[in-house]
Scaffold this motif. Structure first.
Motif, short mmCIF file in Angstrom:
data_model
loop_
_atom_site.label_atom_id
_atom_site.label_comp_id
_atom_site.label_asym_id
_atom_site.label_seq_id
_atom_site.Cartn_x
_atom_site.Cartn_y
_atom_site.Cartn_z
N GLN A 19 0.85 -1.19 0.00
CA GLN A 19 0.00 0.00 0.00
C GLN A 19 0.88 1.24 0.00
OE1 GLN A 19 -3.27 -0.12 2.77
NE2 GLN A 19 -3.81 2.01 2.34
N SER A 20 1.24 1.65 -1.20
CA SER A 20 2.11 2.79 -1.41
C SER A 20 2.00 3.19 -2.88
CB SER A 20 3.56 2.41 -1.07
OG SER A 20 4.41 3.53 -1.18
N SER A 21 2.75 4.19 -3.27
CA SER A 21 2.85 4.59 -4.67
C SER A 21 4.23 4.23 -5.18
CB SER A 21 2.63 6.09 -4.83
OG SER A 21 1.34 6.45 -4.41
N ALA A 22 4.34 3.98 -6.48
CA ALA A 22 5.65 3.72 -7.07
C ALA A 22 6.41 5.05 -7.16
CB ALA A 22 5.50 3.10 -8.44
N GLN A 23 7.68 5.01 -6.82
CA GLN A 23 8.50 6.22 -6.89
C GLN A 23 9.44 6.19 -8.09
OE1 GLN A 23 11.45 6.94 -3.69
NE2 GLN A 23 10.54 8.98 -3.56
N SER A 24 10.02 5.01 -8.33
CA SER A 24 10.92 4.87 -9.47
C SER A 24 10.92 3.42 -9.94
CB SER A 24 12.34 5.31 -9.11
OG SER A 24 12.87 4.46 -8.10
N VAL A 25 11.36 3.26 -11.20
CA VAL A 25 11.38 1.93 -11.80
C VAL A 25 12.72 1.74 -12.50
CG1 VAL A 25 10.31 0.42 -13.52
CG2 VAL A 25 8.88 1.97 -12.19
N SER A 26 13.33 0.59 -12.27
CA SER A 26 14.52 0.20 -13.04
C SER A 26 14.11 -0.95 -13.94
CB SER A 26 15.66 -0.21 -12.09
OG SER A 26 15.34 -1.46 -11.49
N ASP A 27 15.09 -1.52 -14.63
CA ASP A 27 14.74 -2.64 -15.51
C ASP A 27 14.54 -3.95 -14.75
OD1 ASP A 27 17.35 -3.12 -14.81
OD2 ASP A 27 18.10 -3.25 -16.87
N SER A 28 14.65 -3.90 -13.40
CA SER A 28 14.46 -5.13 -12.63
C SER A 28 13.65 -4.97 -11.35
CB SER A 28 15.84 -5.72 -12.27
OG SER A 28 16.55 -4.80 -11.47
N ALA A 29 13.36 -3.72 -10.94
CA ALA A 29 12.66 -3.52 -9.66
C ALA A 29 11.90 -2.20 -9.65
CB ALA A 29 13.64 -3.56 -8.50
N VAL A 30 10.89 -2.17 -8.78
CA VAL A 30 10.13 -0.95 -8.52
C VAL A 30 10.45 -0.52 -7.10
CG1 VAL A 30 7.82 0.06 -8.28
CG2 VAL A 30 8.24 -1.67 -10.05
N VAL A 31 10.72 0.78 -6.92
CA VAL A 31 10.94 1.33 -5.59
C VAL A 31 9.71 2.18 -5.26
CG1 VAL A 31 12.37 2.83 -4.14
CG2 VAL A 31 13.44 1.35 -5.85
N THR A 32 9.14 1.93 -4.09
CA THR A 32 7.93 2.65 -3.69
C THR A 32 8.27 3.84 -2.81
OG1 THR A 32 7.57 1.37 -1.67
CG2 THR A 32 6.62 0.48 -3.72
N PHE A 45 8.14 -9.40 -14.75
CA PHE A 45 7.22 -8.65 -15.63
C PHE A 45 6.64 -7.49 -14.83
CE2 PHE A 45 7.18 -12.99 -17.24
CZ PHE A 45 7.42 -12.79 -18.59
N LEU A 46 6.64 -6.32 -15.44
CA LEU A 46 6.07 -5.13 -14.81
C LEU A 46 4.87 -4.67 -15.63
CD1 LEU A 46 6.14 -2.72 -12.81
CD2 LEU A 46 7.70 -1.58 -14.42
N VAL A 47 3.75 -4.42 -14.94
CA VAL A 47 2.54 -3.92 -15.60
C VAL A 47 2.19 -2.59 -14.93
CG1 VAL A 47 0.16 -4.41 -16.23
CG2 VAL A 47 1.77 -6.31 -15.92
N VAL A 48 2.18 -1.53 -15.72
CA VAL A 48 1.88 -0.20 -15.18
C VAL A 48 0.46 0.17 -15.58
CG1 VAL A 48 2.52 2.23 -15.13
CG2 VAL A 48 4.31 0.48 -15.29
N CYS A 49 -0.41 0.29 -14.58
CA CYS A 49 -1.83 0.60 -14.80
C CYS A 49 -2.22 1.78 -13.91
CB CYS A 49 -2.69 -0.61 -14.46
SG CYS A 49 -2.33 -2.07 -15.42
#
Length: 200
Positions: A72-85, A95-99
């Motif tokens: 329960q947070s917002s995404a702050q940044s995205v790399s080619d392997s991980a999302v930082v919230t 696999f990353l799905v941005v909706c």
């Protein structure tokens, strides 16, 4: 046995919650959403008029997801392997799905808070002798309809700057909407607008 693919879904709206639910048992799913619930967006006007409807149209992610994790947070940044919230979690993915949908970022974080918001709006509506709706597009027309169905004695006025309601649809739909609203004693004012400058 092969490890399940890691799917990270950013955004718990219609698209994100559907994807998370569809892959819930097939993959290692993480849903990142600032809210703890999914809300049926087109039910919002009904919920304003009838807050108990929100019990069905707002569904906690934990109620429909069996194995997926919710961050329960917002995404702050995205790399080619991980999302930082924003909360500091680093979530790896295959696999990353941005909706993330629209740019609207407001709204309460919990289902309980959202229902309280609907209840507060409903109290204001119940206390009002009259209601002015600015704009005769689909939202304005629907809101007028919702109000007069539940509060048939309330004075409702709908002001629209165009020469017909829901003007992106054909003239037949516009005429039908106008006829129905007038049959419910909604005052419809076309080809006019409300100047909001100086109003509080």
């Amino acid at each position: 046995m092969a490890l399940k693919k890691r799917i990270v879904v950013v955004g718990g709206g219609v698209a994100g919650s559907t994807i998370a639910k569809n892959f819930d048992l097939e993959a290692d799913v993480t849903l990142i959403d600032p809210k703890d619930y999914f809300e049926v967006p087109y039910a919002a006007l009904r919920c304003t008029v009838e807050p108990t409807f929100a019990e069905r149209s707002c569904v906690k992610h934990s109620e429909y997801l069996k194995k997926a994790k919710l961050v329960q947070s917002s995404a702050q940044s995205v790399s080619d392997s991980a999302v930082v919230t924003v909360s500091g979690d680093k979530i790896p993915y295959d696999f990353l799905v941005v909706c993330t949908g629209s740019t609207y970022t407001g709204g309460p974080a919990t289902k309980a808070e959202r229902i309280k918001e609907y209840q507060a709006d409903n109290k204001k509506l119940e206390a009002a002798d009259s209601v002015l709706i600015i704009g005769g597009g689909p939202v304005g027309v629907e809101l007028a309809g919702e109000i007069v169905v539940d509060f048939p004695t309330k004075k409702v006025t709908l002001v629209h700057s165009g020469d017909r309601l829901i003007d992106f649809l054909g003239p037949k739909a516009s005429k039908k909407a106008l006829k129905w609203l007038k049959s419910k004693n909604v005052e419809v004012i076309l080809n006019d607008r409300i100047e909001l400058d100086g109003l509080e």
